[in-house]
Design a protein around this motif. Structure first.
Motif, mmCIF file in Angstrom:
data_model
loop_
_atom_site.group_PDB
_atom_site.id
_atom_site.type_symbol
_atom_site.label_atom_id
_atom_site.label_comp_id
_atom_site.label_asym_id
_atom_site.label_seq_id
_atom_site.Cartn_x
_atom_site.Cartn_y
_atom_site.Cartn_z
ATOM 1 N N GLY A 102 1.134 -1.511 -0.236
ATOM 2 C CA GLY A 102 -0.100 0.164 0.213
ATOM 3 C C GLY A 102 0.874 0.936 0.224
ATOM 4 N N THR A 103 1.878 1.200 0.559
ATOM 5 C CA THR A 103 2.645 1.938 0.593
ATOM 6 C C THR A 103 3.706 2.784 -0.012
ATOM 7 O OG1 THR A 103 3.532 2.273 2.892
ATOM 8 C CG2 THR A 103 4.748 3.041 1.961
ATOM 9 N N GLN A 104 3.894 1.648 -1.290
ATOM 10 C CA GLN A 104 4.563 1.419 -2.674
ATOM 11 C C GLN A 104 3.381 2.100 -3.657
ATOM 12 O OE1 GLN A 104 7.680 2.250 -2.683
ATOM 13 N NE2 GLN A 104 8.047 1.926 -0.767
ATOM 14 N N SER A 112 -7.125 -1.525 -4.375
ATOM 15 C CA SER A 112 -6.490 -2.288 -3.637
ATOM 16 C C SER A 112 -7.629 -3.095 -2.765
ATOM 17 C CB SER A 112 -6.199 -0.773 -2.176
ATOM 18 O OG SER A 112 -6.004 -1.659 -0.932
ATOM 19 N N THR A 113 -7.864 -4.207 -2.891
ATOM 20 C CA THR A 113 -8.917 -5.173 -2.065
ATOM 21 C C THR A 113 -8.589 -5.003 -1.034
ATOM 22 O OG1 THR A 113 -7.435 -6.773 -2.567
ATOM 23 C CG2 THR A 113 -8.661 -6.832 -3.971
ATOM 24 N N GLY A 114 -8.345 -4.626 -0.172
ATOM 25 C CA GLY A 114 -7.880 -4.203 1.321
ATOM 26 C C GLY A 114 -8.543 -2.784 1.931
ATOM 27 N N GLY A 149 -7.418 -12.244 10.434
ATOM 28 C CA GLY A 149 -6.490 -13.321 9.559
ATOM 29 C C GLY A 149 -6.360 -13.986 9.080
ATOM 30 N N GLN A 150 -8.373 -13.941 8.486
ATOM 31 C CA GLN A 150 -8.300 -14.591 7.203
ATOM 32 C C GLN A 150 -8.351 -14.040 5.996
ATOM 33 O OE1 GLN A 150 -8.121 -18.123 7.946
ATOM 34 N NE2 GLN A 150 -9.021 -18.378 10.121
ATOM 35 N N LEU A 151 -8.758 -15.355 4.864
ATOM 36 C CA LEU A 151 -8.856 -14.322 4.132
ATOM 37 C C LEU A 151 -10.973 -13.903 3.237
ATOM 38 C CD1 LEU A 151 -6.884 -15.359 0.909
ATOM 39 C CD2 LEU A 151 -6.541 -13.668 2.786
ATOM 40 N N SER A 176 3.640 -1.302 15.021
ATOM 41 C CA SER A 176 3.502 0.037 15.616
ATOM 42 C C SER A 176 2.701 1.062 15.031
ATOM 43 C CB SER A 176 4.943 0.207 15.184
ATOM 44 O OG SER A 176 5.283 0.095 13.876
ATOM 45 N N ARG A 177 2.157 0.503 13.460
ATOM 46 C CA ARG A 177 1.116 0.445 12.952
ATOM 47 C C ARG A 177 -0.612 0.896 13.974
ATOM 48 N NH1 ARG A 177 -0.653 -1.200 7.089
ATOM 49 N NH2 ARG A 177 -1.272 -3.406 8.274
ATOM 50 N N GLY A 178 -0.729 -0.717 14.190
ATOM 51 C CA GLY A 178 -1.239 -0.124 15.325
ATOM 52 C C GLY A 178 -2.690 -0.321 14.614
ATOM 53 N N LYS A 230 -1.207 -14.971 12.434
ATOM 54 C CA LYS A 230 -2.209 -15.850 11.900
ATOM 55 C C LYS A 230 -2.817 -16.039 9.888
ATOM 56 C CE LYS A 230 -5.831 -18.286 10.514
ATOM 57 N NZ LYS A 230 -5.135 -19.802 10.268
ATOM 58 N N ARG A 231 -1.197 -14.334 9.769
ATOM 59 C CA ARG A 231 -2.181 -13.727 8.401
ATOM 60 C C ARG A 231 -0.831 -14.447 7.960
ATOM 61 N NH1 ARG A 231 -2.359 -7.343 8.918
ATOM 62 N NH2 ARG A 231 -2.778 -7.223 7.085
ATOM 63 N N ARG A 232 0.655 -14.512 8.566
ATOM 64 C CA ARG A 232 1.771 -14.834 7.830
ATOM 65 C C ARG A 232 1.056 -16.639 7.100
ATOM 66 N NH1 ARG A 232 6.101 -18.274 9.540
ATOM 67 N NH2 ARG A 232 5.191 -18.545 11.414
HETATM 68 P P1 B4P Z 1 1.310 -1.341 4.936
HETATM 69 O O1 B4P Z 1 2.230 -0.724 3.405
HETATM 70 O O2 B4P Z 1 0.270 -1.041 4.850
HETATM 71 O O3 B4P Z 1 1.298 -3.060 3.816
HETATM 72 P P2 B4P Z 1 0.288 -3.622 2.852
HETATM 73 O O4 B4P Z 1 1.521 -4.439 2.473
HETATM 74 O O5 B4P Z 1 -0.288 -2.573 2.358
HETATM 75 O O6 B4P Z 1 -0.833 -4.733 3.389
HETATM 76 P P3 B4P Z 1 -1.717 -4.654 5.021
HETATM 77 O O7 B4P Z 1 -2.118 -5.111 6.011
HETATM 78 O O8 B4P Z 1 -2.249 -3.694 4.427
HETATM 79 O O9 B4P Z 1 -2.678 -5.503 4.080
HETATM 80 P P4 B4P Z 1 -3.939 -5.672 3.018
HETATM 81 O O10 B4P Z 1 -4.792 -4.297 3.338
HETATM 82 O O11 B4P Z 1 -3.562 -5.976 1.451
HETATM 83 O O12 B4P Z 1 2.934 -1.584 5.704
HETATM 84 C C1 B4P Z 1 2.692 -1.938 6.237
HETATM 85 C C2 B4P Z 1 3.488 -0.327 7.702
HETATM 86 O O13 B4P Z 1 4.678 -0.580 6.686
HETATM 87 C C3 B4P Z 1 3.010 0.930 7.226
HETATM 88 O O14 B4P Z 1 2.372 0.781 8.714
HETATM 89 C C4 B4P Z 1 3.534 1.494 6.556
HETATM 90 O O15 B4P Z 1 3.819 2.559 7.102
HETATM 91 C C5 B4P Z 1 5.049 0.559 7.114
HETATM 92 N N1 B4P Z 1 5.690 1.051 6.081
HETATM 93 C C6 B4P Z 1 6.087 0.502 4.685
HETATM 94 N N2 B4P Z 1 7.303 -0.164 3.926
HETATM 95 C C7 B4P Z 1 7.579 0.416 5.153
HETATM 96 C C8 B4P Z 1 9.186 0.769 4.889
HETATM 97 N N3 B4P Z 1 10.137 0.881 3.920
HETATM 98 N N4 B4P Z 1 10.437 1.092 6.360
HETATM 99 C C9 B4P Z 1 8.848 1.224 7.363
HETATM 100 N N5 B4P Z 1 8.415 0.960 7.805
HETATM 101 C C10 B4P Z 1 7.341 0.802 6.459
HETATM 102 O O16 B4P Z 1 -4.954 -6.750 4.010
HETATM 103 C C11 B4P Z 1 -5.663 -6.478 4.871
HETATM 104 C C12 B4P Z 1 -7.083 -7.791 5.143
HETATM 105 O O17 B4P Z 1 -8.279 -7.535 4.392
HETATM 106 C C13 B4P Z 1 -6.263 -9.293 4.291
HETATM 107 O O18 B4P Z 1 -5.549 -9.690 5.903
HETATM 108 C C14 B4P Z 1 -7.345 -9.588 3.932
HETATM 109 O O19 B4P Z 1 -7.797 -10.085 5.438
HETATM 110 C C15 B4P Z 1 -7.816 -8.555 3.712
HETATM 111 N N6 B4P Z 1 -8.088 -8.722 1.766
HETATM 112 C C16 B4P Z 1 -7.562 -8.013 0.856
HETATM 113 N N7 B4P Z 1 -7.136 -8.252 -0.313
HETATM 114 C C17 B4P Z 1 -7.595 -9.865 -0.108
HETATM 115 C C18 B4P Z 1 -7.615 -10.802 -1.332
HETATM 116 N N8 B4P Z 1 -7.492 -10.230 -2.933
HETATM 117 N N9 B4P Z 1 -8.654 -12.003 -0.981
HETATM 118 C C19 B4P Z 1 -9.010 -12.234 0.509
HETATM 119 N N10 B4P Z 1 -9.040 -11.483 0.921
HETATM 120 C C20 B4P Z 1 -8.254 -10.075 1.258
#
Ligand code: B4P
Length: 180
Positions: free
Chosen positions: A14-16, A30-32, A56-58, A124-126, A137-139
């Protein structure tokens, strides 16, 4: 340009995504974020999705595929998929949807980040799904359901691995280079 961001929850997709959509002028899906918007709006889908996400499930493939289909068909230009596909069924459904509109994926960026770093970031995001139990669980769900997509897209010759540890801007530069 049509790209997929692949990586564990918390790997920084999400960040990138924010930097990538700005640079390439493409649409961010973003589906999330879509699911969290349903949760915030308090819809029936959101109430169900929150329980699944906090555990932590899909969320079910039908729901997620429906959301993607509704959005992707109206996009004029490139797009970036963030957090989707997340299992083989979603990846195959996506390929079939995109081949039907002659818009195949160009590249899949895989974020390589050690789990210990992911855990620190998420604690630390919380967010409500960022506690130790849910992170673990998500892992497990990631390893069994999503990690096989690395092989799926390698076989298609589309996977590019980017080291996802370091400054956010440094990682963006690595991705821009991988896409150029
Ligand atoms: P993010 O950038 O927020 O992480 P992400 O990979 O987008 O994962 P996210 O947890 O948001 O998961 P999603 O919405 O897809 O970074 C995480 C943290 O790290 C942030 O605080 C950021 O600031 C920090 N950070 C980033 N880069 C950094 C760096 N370089 N250095 C230091 N800190 C850094 O999924 C959430 C839930 O939605 C899933 O568990 C699932 O239940 C559901 N879901 C979403 N998509 C689905 C799908 N396709 N199918 C089924 N379920 C789905």
């Amino acid at each position: 340009m049509r790209i997929v961001l692949l990586g564990a929850p918390g790997s920084g997709k999400g960040t990138q995504a924010a930097n990538l959509v700005e640079k390439y002028g493409i649409t961010h899906l973003s589906t999330g974020d879509m699911l969290r918007a349903e949760v915030s709006a308090g819809t029936e889908l959101g109430v169900e999705a929150k329980k699944i996400m906090d555990a932590g499930q899909l969320v079910s493939d039908d729901i997620v595929l429906g959301m993607i289909k509704n959005n992707i068909e109206s996009i004029d230009g490139g797009f970036l998929l963030d957090g989707f596909p997340r299992n083989l069924n979603q990846a195959e459904a996506l390929d079939s949807l995109l081949s039907g509109i002659d818009q195949p994926i160009d590249k899949v960026i895989f974020f390589d980040v050690p789990f210990e770093i992911i855990k620190e970031r998420l604690l630390s995001r919380g967010r409500s799904d960022d506690n130790e139990e849910t992170i673990e669980k998500r892992r497990k769900v990631y390893e069994s359901e999503t990690a096989p997509l690395i092989n799926y897209y390698t076989k298609q010759g589309k996977l590019v691995t980017v080291e996802g540890v370091g400054d956010v801007t440094e990682i963006s530069q690595r991705i821009f280079k991988a896409l150029s």
